[in-house]
Design a protein around this motif. Structure first.
Motif, PDB file in Angstrom:
ATOM      1  N   MET A   1       0.845  -1.183   0.000  1.00 47.29           N
ATOM      2  CA  MET A   1       0.000   0.000   0.000  1.00 47.29           C
ATOM      3  C   MET A   1       0.886   1.242   0.000  1.00 47.29           C
ATOM      4  O   MET A   1       1.607   1.493   0.949  1.00 47.29           O
ATOM      5  N   LYS A   2       0.860   2.007  -1.059  1.00 45.05           N
ATOM      6  CA  LYS A   2       1.710   3.188  -1.154  1.00 45.05           C
ATOM      7  C   LYS A   2       0.906   4.415  -0.756  1.00 45.05           C
ATOM      8  O   LYS A   2      -0.052   4.793  -1.391  1.00 45.05           O
ATOM      9  N   LEU A   3       1.321   5.061   0.343  1.00 46.01           N
ATOM     10  CA  LEU A   3       0.572   6.196   0.847  1.00 46.01           C
ATOM     11  C   LEU A   3       0.979   7.489   0.169  1.00 46.01           C
ATOM     12  O   LEU A   3       0.192   8.423   0.074  1.00 46.01           O
ATOM     13  N   THR A   4       2.217   7.568  -0.270  1.00 42.05           N
ATOM     14  CA  THR A   4       2.733   8.803  -0.816  1.00 42.05           C
ATOM     15  C   THR A   4       2.866   8.750  -2.324  1.00 42.05           C
ATOM     16  O   THR A   4       2.790   7.699  -2.935  1.00 42.05           O
ATOM     17  N   ARG A   5       3.089   9.907  -2.915  1.00 40.93           N
ATOM     18  CA  ARG A   5       3.250   9.966  -4.359  1.00 40.93           C
ATOM     19  C   ARG A   5       4.633   9.486  -4.762  1.00 40.93           C
ATOM     20  O   ARG A   5       5.415   9.040  -3.957  1.00 40.93           O
ATOM     21  N   ALA A   6       4.979   9.636  -6.017  1.00 40.98           N
ATOM     22  CA  ALA A   6       6.170   8.992  -6.569  1.00 40.98           C
ATOM     23  C   ALA A   6       7.470   9.436  -5.925  1.00 40.98           C
ATOM     24  O   ALA A   6       8.445   8.711  -5.954  1.00 40.98           O
ATOM     25  N   LEU A  12       6.384   0.817   2.811  1.00 39.57           N
ATOM     26  CA  LEU A  12       5.193   1.175   3.553  1.00 39.57           C
ATOM     27  C   LEU A  12       5.560   1.952   4.805  1.00 39.57           C
ATOM     28  O   LEU A  12       6.456   1.593   5.542  1.00 39.57           O
ATOM     29  N   THR A  13       4.878   3.069   5.034  1.00 34.91           N
ATOM     30  CA  THR A  13       5.111   3.876   6.219  1.00 34.91           C
ATOM     31  C   THR A  13       3.825   3.983   7.000  1.00 34.91           C
ATOM     32  O   THR A  13       2.739   3.987   6.447  1.00 34.91           O
ATOM     33  N   GLY A  14       3.922   4.094   8.315  1.00 33.49           N
ATOM     34  CA  GLY A  14       2.739   4.203   9.143  1.00 33.49           C
ATOM     35  C   GLY A  14       2.017   5.492   8.850  1.00 33.49           C
ATOM     36  O   GLY A  14       2.615   6.520   8.777  1.00 33.49           O
ATOM     37  N   ALA A  15       0.681   5.433   8.654  1.00 33.61           N
ATOM     38  CA  ALA A  15      -0.034   6.665   8.466  1.00 33.61           C
ATOM     39  C   ALA A  15      -1.507   6.512   8.284  1.00 33.61           C
ATOM     40  O   ALA A  15      -2.194   6.303   9.246  1.00 33.61           O
ATOM     41  N   LEU A  16      -2.015   6.617   7.086  1.00 33.12           N
ATOM     42  CA  LEU A  16      -3.363   7.034   6.864  1.00 33.12           C
ATOM     43  C   LEU A  16      -3.990   6.487   5.619  1.00 33.12           C
ATOM     44  O   LEU A  16      -3.360   5.950   4.797  1.00 33.12           O
ATOM     45  N   LEU A  17      -5.295   6.755   5.523  1.00 31.48           N
ATOM     46  CA  LEU A  17      -5.937   6.289   4.320  1.00 31.48           C
ATOM     47  C   LEU A  17      -6.864   7.280   3.687  1.00 31.48           C
ATOM     48  O   LEU A  17      -6.447   7.984   2.841  1.00 31.48           O
ATOM     49  N   MET A  18      -8.063   7.247   3.934  1.00 27.40           N
ATOM     50  CA  MET A  18      -8.887   8.062   3.066  1.00 27.40           C
ATOM     51  C   MET A  18      -9.873   8.987   3.657  1.00 27.40           C
ATOM     52  O   MET A  18     -10.070   9.928   3.352  1.00 27.40           O
ATOM     53  N   VAL A  19     -10.821   9.145   4.272  1.00 25.15           N
ATOM     54  CA  VAL A  19     -11.881  10.108   4.128  1.00 25.15           C
ATOM     55  C   VAL A  19     -12.185  10.877   5.375  1.00 25.15           C
ATOM     56  O   VAL A  19     -11.609  10.664   6.406  1.00 25.15           O
ATOM     57  N   GLY A  20     -13.181  11.656   5.331  1.00 23.73           N
ATOM     58  CA  GLY A  20     -13.525  12.727   6.210  1.00 23.73           C
ATOM     59  C   GLY A  20     -14.256  12.498   7.483  1.00 23.73           C
ATOM     60  O   GLY A  20     -13.740  11.903   8.369  1.00 23.73           O
ATOM     61  N   CYS A  21     -15.439  13.030   7.676  1.00 24.00           N
ATOM     62  CA  CYS A  21     -15.951  13.175   9.023  1.00 24.00           C
ATOM     63  C   CYS A  21     -17.447  13.064   9.207  1.00 24.00           C
ATOM     64  O   CYS A  21     -18.210  13.038   8.286  1.00 24.00           O
ATOM     65  N   ALA A  22     -17.841  13.045  10.477  1.00 19.59           N
ATOM     66  CA  ALA A  22     -19.251  13.030  10.834  1.00 19.59           C
ATOM     67  C   ALA A  22     -19.507  14.111  11.866  1.00 19.59           C
ATOM     68  O   ALA A  22     -18.722  15.024  12.002  1.00 19.59           O
ATOM     69  N   GLY A  23     -20.596  13.966  12.641  1.00 15.62           N
ATOM     70  CA  GLY A  23     -20.955  15.045  13.543  1.00 15.62           C
ATOM     71  C   GLY A  23     -20.365  14.911  14.913  1.00 15.62           C
ATOM     72  O   GLY A  23     -19.317  14.333  15.105  1.00 15.62           O
ATOM     73  N   GLN A 134     -11.059   8.450  16.239  1.00 13.29           N
ATOM     74  CA  GLN A 134     -10.866   7.139  15.617  1.00 13.29           C
ATOM     75  C   GLN A 134     -11.942   6.973  14.554  1.00 13.29           C
ATOM     76  O   GLN A 134     -13.114   7.212  14.819  1.00 13.29           O
ATOM     77  N   ILE A 135     -11.539   6.593  13.362  1.00 11.66           N
ATOM     78  CA  ILE A 135     -12.486   6.484  12.257  1.00 11.66           C
ATOM     79  C   ILE A 135     -12.386   5.120  11.587  1.00 11.66           C
ATOM     80  O   ILE A 135     -11.357   4.438  11.688  1.00 11.66           O
ATOM     81  N   ALA A 136     -13.469   4.725  10.932  1.00 10.85           N
ATOM     82  CA  ALA A 136     -13.492   3.493  10.148  1.00 10.85           C
ATOM     83  C   ALA A 136     -13.777   3.847   8.704  1.00 10.85           C
ATOM     84  O   ALA A 136     -14.675   4.645   8.407  1.00 10.85           O
ATOM     85  N   LEU A 137     -13.010   3.272   7.809  1.00  9.90           N
ATOM     86  CA  LEU A 137     -13.179   3.489   6.389  1.00  9.90           C
ATOM     87  C   LEU A 137     -13.484   2.171   5.706  1.00  9.90           C
ATOM     88  O   LEU A 137     -12.934   1.140   6.062  1.00  9.90           O
ATOM     89  N   ALA A 138     -14.378   2.217   4.736  1.00  9.96           N
ATOM     90  CA  ALA A 138     -14.652   1.056   3.893  1.00  9.96           C
ATOM     91  C   ALA A 138     -14.444   1.505   2.455  1.00  9.96           C
ATOM     92  O   ALA A 138     -14.958   2.551   2.044  1.00  9.96           O
ATOM     93  N   ALA A 139     -13.675   0.723   1.689  1.00 14.67           N
ATOM     94  CA  ALA A 139     -13.337   1.150   0.332  1.00 14.67           C
ATOM     95  C   ALA A 139     -13.116  -0.046  -0.571  1.00 14.67           C
ATOM     96  O   ALA A 139     -12.577  -1.071  -0.138  1.00 14.67           O
ATOM     97  N   PRO A 140     -13.520   0.052  -1.845  1.00 19.19           N
ATOM     98  CA  PRO A 140     -13.189  -1.001  -2.790  1.00 19.19           C
ATOM     99  C   PRO A 140     -11.680  -1.062  -3.019  1.00 19.19           C
ATOM    100  O   PRO A 140     -10.982  -0.059  -2.868  1.00 19.19           O
ATOM    101  N   TYR A 141     -11.204  -2.231  -3.354  1.00 22.53           N
ATOM    102  CA  TYR A 141      -9.767  -2.434  -3.564  1.00 22.53           C
ATOM    103  C   TYR A 141      -9.182  -1.374  -4.500  1.00 22.53           C
ATOM    104  O   TYR A 141      -8.104  -0.819  -4.247  1.00 22.53           O
ATOM    105  N   LYS A 142      -9.888  -1.081  -5.587  1.00 22.79           N
ATOM    106  CA  LYS A 142      -9.359  -0.184  -6.610  1.00 22.79           C
ATOM    107  C   LYS A 142      -9.105   1.211  -6.074  1.00 22.79           C
ATOM    108  O   LYS A 142      -8.188   1.901  -6.530  1.00 22.79           O
ATOM    109  N   GLU A 143      -9.894   1.670  -5.108  1.00 23.62           N
ATOM    110  CA  GLU A 143      -9.717   3.017  -4.573  1.00 23.62           C
ATOM    111  C   GLU A 143      -8.403   3.161  -3.814  1.00 23.62           C
ATOM    112  O   GLU A 143      -7.880   4.256  -3.669  1.00 23.62           O
ATOM    113  N   VAL A 144      -7.887   2.051  -3.323  1.00 25.39           N
ATOM    114  CA  VAL A 144      -6.641   2.088  -2.562  1.00 25.39           C
ATOM    115  C   VAL A 144      -5.441   1.692  -3.423  1.00 25.39           C
ATOM    116  O   VAL A 144      -4.398   2.340  -3.401  1.00 25.39           O
TER     117      VAL A 144
END
Length: 350
Positions: A1-6, A12-23, A134-144
């Protein structure tokens, strides 16, 4: 899983994935006012136990299936939303949504909120972070992973039809200079301290290099001459000789760059296309970048022709990025500013 650009290391580095927020106590929008990514049925179903990045387990029902990236808040955070250029401590656990098996546990590491340095899904994951959230993300394989073959992703038991579940937890948020000082890294420069483009004496590249034409604003167009054979060894040439400070090993360097694939001539990455330069430590990028920058002066423009196995990412990583294993990358880089590594050491000694 490549988190950063070229530009960043492929490892692989510890970090993050994808999306935003709720209330609630979490943000509904990022620091710019842009809405965070909404939740969906898949992300809303996620339940976990344990510590993120360590021994987290998925306790909700599987399979989890998402047709697009979704995000739900598991634990609300507090305080201000992370801003551009700040760092946020981020831990992450990645699950296979088909059966809930753990694919990776990534302990907390500092992640800089910079759209130019993060893949799209990673940027979306960090831009709405608040401390303690703390957040939960669900994503299709292609998005990652895009079109990368699962066999090249380094994750066992995953197919392109699967969805991924990602749980992220955010900790301390720090300003860039504060984070850099804590890590013993060089500080940062503001936009008004940077050159707008390379400036100095133009120099003709040696024979065998691609052709480079510059627009009025300095943006380069790279053309691979028809019939010119790609080299199998790293080749670097100076196109403009700057007169500023010399870049030293470990410096923080600010560059505008464009990268194309020799075989096709097509752009695969460009800070010019994104509208702003990028900064990084010379010791934190591929050899084809590091060797092209160290020893050069601010204001210089450099062309670096990078084979996979000599200064590049290696065949396997190129395939993971969607290229051919033997593709050669061509970068043209404008050096707009630098902060010396020695400056950080001197500051620490005071």
């Amino acid at each position: 899983m490549k988190l950063t650009r070229a530009l960043a290391p492929v490892a692989l580095t510890g970090a993050l994935l994808m999306v935003g927020c709720a209330g609630g106590g979490s943000a509904n929008a990022d620091a710019s006012g842009t809405d965070c990514l909404a939740e969906g049925d898949a992300s809303a179903s996620i339940k976990v136990s344990g510590s993120v990045g360590d021994d987290l387990k998925l306790t909700s029902k599987t399979p989890v299936s998402a047709k697009e990236v979704q995000r739900s808040v598991l634990t609300e955070g507090s305080g201000d939303v992370v801003e551009k250029g700040q760092t946020v401590q981020t831990s992450m656990t990645l699950f296979n949504g088909s059966d809930g098996s753990v694919l990776q546990q990534l302990p907390a590491s500092a992640v800089t909120l910079d759209e130019n340095q993060l893949n799209g899904w990673a940027y979306e994951g960090v831009r709405c972070a608040t401390k303690g959230e703390q957040i939960a993300l669900a994503a299709p394989y292609k998005e990652v992973f895009g079109d990368t073959d699962p066999a090249q992703s380094g994750l066992e038991g995953v197919t392109k039809k699967d969805s991924l579940v990602i749980v992220m937890e955010f900790g301390e948020i720090k300003d860039a200079d504060e984070a850099a000082a804590a890590a013993g890294e060089p500080g940062t420069l503001s936009d008004d301290e940077l050159l707008q483009k390379a400036e100095g004496k133009a120099v003709a590249a040696p024979e065998g290099f691609p052709e480079v034409e510059l627009a009025e604003n300095g943006e380069p167009t790279i053309t691979i001459p028809k019939g010119l054979k790609a080299p199998d060894k790293l080749k670097i040439a100076t196109l403009i000789e700057g007169k500023g400070e010399e870049v030293q090993p470990g410096d923080r360097v600010y560059v505008n760059y464009r990268g194309v694939i020799w075989r096709t001539g097509e752009e695969f990455d460009s800070s010019w296309s994104r509208g702003e330069p990028i900064d990084f430590l010379t010791t934190g990028v591929i050899g084809g970048f590091q060797k092209a920058l160290e020893g050069q002066k601010v204001g210089s423009q450099v062309i670096s022709v990078v084979p996979a196995e000599d200064g590049g990412y290696g065949a396997a990583a190129l395939k993971q990025q969607g290229h051919k294993a033997d593709d050669v990358m061509v970068f043209v880089l404008d050096i707009l500013g630098t902060v010396h590594a020695d400056d950080a050491k001197a500051s620490d000694e005071k």
